[in-house]
Motif scaffolding. Structure first.
Motif: not given
Length: 221
Positions: A154-157, A139-142
């Motif tokens: 990748p992923g939101p923190v 998944v491509t992070p925002p």
């Protein structure tokens, strides 16, 4: 004593023998009384054996009672498991419970495996998992989001990284910060007694103006 015989005795002996029976009896009584008192004093002053008090047996320990010497688990004992949230291109996304020390590859297996055709180049399958991680697969992070804590992909923190409490792995998730520079930040923090402001990050070797501009809004003291 007969009178004729007493007259033949010397005068001093006649005087002694002239003691009347009543006086003699009184003298005997006095002597007997003195002898009796001396005997009582001797008897009362004799040493008496001292009794040793019997030892009191200690009460038997109740086997059901908890022992005060039994070791208690340390307050900071590590968990025997970790919880990770696996999302994205996996067959069974969601929160999975894994044994402590598990790796990203174990989390992917627990999530049913990666879907066919998913790009997993960004995933470090050999990395040890941390409790509470969020692993995004394929998944491509925002825009503006940071890599997941620990660099799983990748992923939101949820928030900025604290310079005073972050580990080397935490700092490694920041843009432009690799393991070497992350170690320098931790060593600088130890030597200087912590960061009081974000501006002090400039004092770490290897962080120039452009890199600091990237990190300024992503970290807190």
């Amino acid at each position: 004593m007969r009178p004729g015989l007493r007259d033949r005795l010397p005068l001093w002996l006649q005087t002694r023998c002239a003691v009347e029976p009543r006086a003699l009896a009184a003298l005997v009584v006095v002597l007997l009384g003195a002898a009796g008192f001396a005997g009582w004093e001797l008897w009362s002053g004799r040493p008496e054996p001292v009794r040793v008090p019997a030892a009191v047996a200690a009460p038997a320990a109740d086997p059901a009672a908890p022992s005060s010497s039994s070791p208690s688990p340390p307050a900071g004992a590590e968990r025997d498991h970790v919880l990770v949230d696996v999302a994205g291109e996996v067959r069974e996304p969601g929160v999975h419970r894994l044994p402590a020390g598990s790796r990203v590859a174990d989390a992917l297996t627990a999530a049913g495996g990666v879907r066919t055709g998913t790009d997993t180049v960004a995933l470090n399958r050999a990395r040890v998992l941390l409790d509470g991680e969020h692993i995004l697969v394929g998944v491509t992070p925002p825009p503006g989001s940071l890599p997941v804590k620990g660099g799983a992909g990748p992923g939101p923190v949820p928030g900025p990284v604290s310079l005073n409490t972050a580990t080397v792995e935490d700092l490694d998730t920041l843009p432009g910060i690799g393991p070497v520079l992350a170690r320098k930040i931790v060593d600088h923090r130890t030597e200087q007694g912590g960061f009081r402001t974000v501006e002090q990050l400039r004092d770490v070797g290897g962080i120039g103006d452009s890199r600091f501009a990237e990190l300024e809004n992503r970290v807190v003291p």
